[in-house]
Design a protein around this motif. Structure first.
Motif, PDB file in Angstrom:
ATOM      1  N   LEU A  21       0.812  -1.206   0.000  1.00 18.49           N
ATOM      2  CA  LEU A  21       0.000   0.000   0.000  1.00 18.49           C
ATOM      3  C   LEU A  21       0.849   1.261   0.000  1.00 18.49           C
ATOM      4  CD1 LEU A  21      -2.736  -1.035   2.590  1.00 18.49           C
ATOM      5  CD2 LEU A  21      -2.843  -1.155   0.099  1.00 18.49           C
ATOM      6  N   ALA A  22       2.125   1.084   0.220  1.00 18.95           N
ATOM      7  CA  ALA A  22       3.037   2.215   0.298  1.00 18.95           C
ATOM      8  C   ALA A  22       3.842   2.407  -0.978  1.00 18.95           C
ATOM      9  CB  ALA A  22       3.985   2.010   1.483  1.00 18.95           C
ATOM     10  N   GLY A  23       3.498   1.678  -2.030  1.00 18.21           N
ATOM     11  CA  GLY A  23       4.227   1.825  -3.283  1.00 18.21           C
ATOM     12  C   GLY A  23       5.509   1.015  -3.335  1.00 18.21           C
ATOM     13  N   LEU A  24       5.553  -0.044  -2.550  1.00 13.53           N
ATOM     14  CA  LEU A  24       6.748  -0.878  -2.521  1.00 13.53           C
ATOM     15  C   LEU A  24       6.396  -2.313  -2.868  1.00 13.53           C
ATOM     16  CD1 LEU A  24       8.174   0.624   0.738  1.00 13.53           C
ATOM     17  CD2 LEU A  24       9.074   1.006  -1.554  1.00 13.53           C
ATOM     18  N   ASP A  25       7.314  -2.955  -3.552  1.00 11.75           N
ATOM     19  CA  ASP A  25       7.171  -4.335  -4.021  1.00 11.75           C
ATOM     20  C   ASP A  25       5.996  -4.472  -4.990  1.00 11.75           C
ATOM     21  OD1 ASP A  25       9.448  -5.298  -2.856  1.00 11.75           O
ATOM     22  OD2 ASP A  25       8.427  -6.177  -1.129  1.00 11.75           O
ATOM     23  N   HIS A  26       6.014  -5.563  -5.732  1.00  6.72           N
ATOM     24  CA  HIS A  26       4.982  -5.818  -6.729  1.00  6.72           C
ATOM     25  C   HIS A  26       4.948  -7.326  -6.949  1.00  6.72           C
ATOM     26  CE1 HIS A  26       2.748  -5.864 -10.449  1.00  6.72           C
ATOM     27  NE2 HIS A  26       2.494  -4.580 -10.313  1.00  6.72           N
ATOM     28  N   PRO A  27       3.783  -7.952  -6.892  1.00  4.06           N
ATOM     29  CA  PRO A  27       3.718  -9.409  -7.009  1.00  4.06           C
ATOM     30  C   PRO A  27       4.220  -9.946  -8.353  1.00  4.06           C
ATOM     31  CG  PRO A  27       1.510  -8.444  -7.009  1.00  4.06           C
ATOM     32  CD  PRO A  27       2.470  -7.346  -6.689  1.00  4.06           C
ATOM     33  N   LEU A  28       4.128  -9.166  -9.403  1.00  7.41           N
ATOM     34  CA  LEU A  28       4.587  -9.637 -10.714  1.00  7.41           C
ATOM     35  C   LEU A  28       6.070  -9.370 -10.960  1.00  7.41           C
ATOM     36  CD1 LEU A  28       1.577  -8.600 -12.965  1.00  7.41           C
ATOM     37  CD2 LEU A  28       2.041 -10.818 -11.905  1.00  7.41           C
ATOM     38  N   TYR A  29       6.684  -8.565 -10.098  1.00  6.16           N
ATOM     39  CA  TYR A  29       8.094  -8.220 -10.256  1.00  6.16           C
ATOM     40  C   TYR A  29       8.837  -8.486  -8.948  1.00  6.16           C
ATOM     41  CZ  TYR A  29       6.181  -5.699 -14.248  1.00  6.16           C
ATOM     42  OH  TYR A  29       5.521  -5.360 -15.403  1.00  6.16           O
ATOM     43  N   PRO A  30       9.091  -9.774  -8.615  1.00  8.32           N
ATOM     44  CA  PRO A  30       9.732 -10.085  -7.335  1.00  8.32           C
ATOM     45  C   PRO A  30      11.149  -9.528  -7.197  1.00  8.32           C
ATOM     46  CG  PRO A  30       9.553 -12.050  -8.701  1.00  8.32           C
ATOM     47  CD  PRO A  30       8.779 -10.963  -9.386  1.00  8.32           C
ATOM     48  N   HIS A  31      11.790  -9.218  -8.311  1.00  2.00           N
ATOM     49  CA  HIS A  31      13.152  -8.670  -8.269  1.00  2.00           C
ATOM     50  C   HIS A  31      13.172  -7.165  -8.488  1.00  2.00           C
ATOM     51  CE1 HIS A  31      14.545 -12.742  -8.040  1.00  2.00           C
ATOM     52  NE2 HIS A  31      13.858 -13.035  -9.126  1.00  2.00           N
ATOM     53  N   GLY A  32      12.017  -6.545  -8.416  1.00  2.00           N
ATOM     54  CA  GLY A  32      11.915  -5.099  -8.582  1.00  2.00           C
ATOM     55  C   GLY A  32      11.111  -4.742  -9.823  1.00  2.00           C
ATOM     56  N   ASP A  33      10.345  -3.705  -9.709  1.00  2.00           N
ATOM     57  CA  ASP A  33       9.487  -3.225 -10.797  1.00  2.00           C
ATOM     58  C   ASP A  33      10.344  -2.423 -11.780  1.00  2.00           C
ATOM     59  OD1 ASP A  33       7.637  -1.872 -12.398  1.00  2.00           O
ATOM     60  OD2 ASP A  33       6.225  -1.571 -10.753  1.00  2.00           O
ATOM     61  N   PRO A  34      10.543  -2.927 -12.993  1.00  2.00           N
ATOM     62  CA  PRO A  34      11.405  -2.215 -13.946  1.00  2.00           C
ATOM     63  C   PRO A  34      10.865  -0.847 -14.340  1.00  2.00           C
ATOM     64  CG  PRO A  34      10.267  -4.028 -15.034  1.00  2.00           C
ATOM     65  CD  PRO A  34       9.969  -4.139 -13.571  1.00  2.00           C
ATOM     66  N   LEU A  66      14.502   0.573   4.722  1.00  2.00           N
ATOM     67  CA  LEU A  66      13.963   0.152   6.018  1.00  2.00           C
ATOM     68  C   LEU A  66      13.072  -1.084   5.910  1.00  2.00           C
ATOM     69  CD1 LEU A  66      13.038   3.609   7.578  1.00  2.00           C
ATOM     70  CD2 LEU A  66      14.845   2.059   8.352  1.00  2.00           C
ATOM     71  N   LEU A  67      12.293  -1.160   4.837  1.00  2.00           N
ATOM     72  CA  LEU A  67      11.356  -2.262   4.660  1.00  2.00           C
ATOM     73  C   LEU A  67      11.926  -3.390   3.814  1.00  2.00           C
ATOM     74  CD1 LEU A  67       8.158  -0.139   4.074  1.00  2.00           C
ATOM     75  CD2 LEU A  67       8.813  -1.353   6.151  1.00  2.00           C
ATOM     76  N   ASP A  68      13.153  -3.210   3.335  1.00  2.00           N
ATOM     77  CA  ASP A  68      13.780  -4.186   2.449  1.00  2.00           C
ATOM     78  C   ASP A  68      12.831  -4.537   1.297  1.00  2.00           C
ATOM     79  OD1 ASP A  68      15.781  -5.843   1.488  1.00  2.00           O
ATOM     80  OD2 ASP A  68      15.060  -7.583   2.632  1.00  2.00           O
ATOM     81  N   ALA A  69      12.329  -3.494   0.655  1.00  2.00           N
ATOM     82  CA  ALA A  69      11.372  -3.637  -0.435  1.00  2.00           C
ATOM     83  C   ALA A  69      11.744  -2.651  -1.532  1.00  2.00           C
ATOM     84  CB  ALA A  69       9.963  -3.359   0.075  1.00  2.00           C
ATOM     85  N   ARG A  70      11.443  -3.012  -2.749  1.00  2.00           N
ATOM     86  CA  ARG A  70      11.779  -2.138  -3.875  1.00  2.00           C
ATOM     87  C   ARG A  70      10.571  -1.300  -4.275  1.00  2.00           C
ATOM     88  NH1 ARG A  70      14.582  -7.056  -5.402  1.00  2.00           N
ATOM     89  NH2 ARG A  70      16.815  -6.628  -5.401  1.00  2.00           N
ATOM     90  N   PRO A  71      10.820  -0.069  -4.742  1.00  2.00           N
ATOM     91  CA  PRO A  71       9.711   0.796  -5.181  1.00  2.00           C
ATOM     92  C   PRO A  71       8.982   0.196  -6.387  1.00  2.00           C
ATOM     93  CG  PRO A  71      11.756   2.040  -4.997  1.00  2.00           C
ATOM     94  CD  PRO A  71      12.109   0.601  -4.842  1.00  2.00           C
ATOM     95  N   ASN A  72       7.678   0.464  -6.460  1.00  2.00           N
ATOM     96  CA  ASN A  72       6.931   0.049  -7.649  1.00  2.00           C
ATOM     97  C   ASN A  72       6.520   1.294  -8.440  1.00  2.00           C
ATOM     98  OD1 ASN A  72       4.466   1.040  -6.510  1.00  2.00           O
ATOM     99  ND2 ASN A  72       4.080  -0.935  -5.530  1.00  2.00           N
ATOM    100  N   ALA A  73       5.882   1.077  -9.571  1.00  2.00           N
ATOM    101  CA  ALA A  73       5.519   2.191 -10.451  1.00  2.00           C
ATOM    102  C   ALA A  73       4.586   3.181  -9.763  1.00  2.00           C
ATOM    103  CB  ALA A  73       4.869   1.664 -11.732  1.00  2.00           C
ATOM    104  N   ASP A  74       3.738   2.701  -8.868  1.00  2.00           N
ATOM    105  CA  ASP A  74       2.837   3.606  -8.146  1.00  2.00           C
ATOM    106  C   ASP A  74       3.630   4.635  -7.349  1.00  2.00           C
ATOM    107  OD1 ASP A  74       0.598   2.177  -9.051  1.00  2.00           O
ATOM    108  OD2 ASP A  74       0.694   0.804  -7.352  1.00  2.00           O
TER     109      ASP A  74
END
Length: 132
Positions: A21-34, A66-74
């Protein structure tokens, strides 16, 4: 980011909401949203001359770390909306416009091939339900 420990404030905020909900991670891009990686890479050089953009990108980077998550397009589009003073919802509109173009391209590709492409589900036949 003006506080002596901005990471603490960012961490406190993100503890209240799920990363997706914070714009991080994406289920279709486990290695990061290109898409996010592309947009954020284009924004980074602009931040040298745009303090607001620099602050927004710093918050994004801190939250990601901090969240060990990659940004998504959102997140990338929200950063652009805030940094450039776009009207509220412009990032979402841009996302929808890009998706519409993708859907049209997908439909054209599928129509041209005559076969279903990239299905995410498998059709197993008509579902029957008992009438009570």
């Amino acid at each position: 980011l003006d506080s002596p420990r901005p990471g603490d404030a960012i961490a406190a905020f993100y503890q209240a909401i799920a990363p997706e909900l914070a714009g991080l991670d994406h289920p279709l891009y486990p290695h990061g949203d290109p898409r996010a990686a592309y947009l954020l890479a284009r924004l980074a050089p602009m931040a040298q001359h745009a303090p607001r953009l620099a602050a927004i990108l710093a918050v994004c980077a801190t939250a990601s770390e901090l969240l060990d998550a990659r940004p998504n397009a959102d997140l990338a589009l929200a950063a652009m909306e805030l940094a450039f003073g776009w009207p509220e919802g412009a990032g979402s509109s841009l996302f929808a416009l890009a998706r519409a173009a993708g859907w049209i391209a997908h439909a054209a590709e599928q129509a041209g091939s005559g076969a279903m492409i990239r299905p995410r589900a498998r059709y197993v036949g008509r579902a029957y339900r008992e009438e009570a």
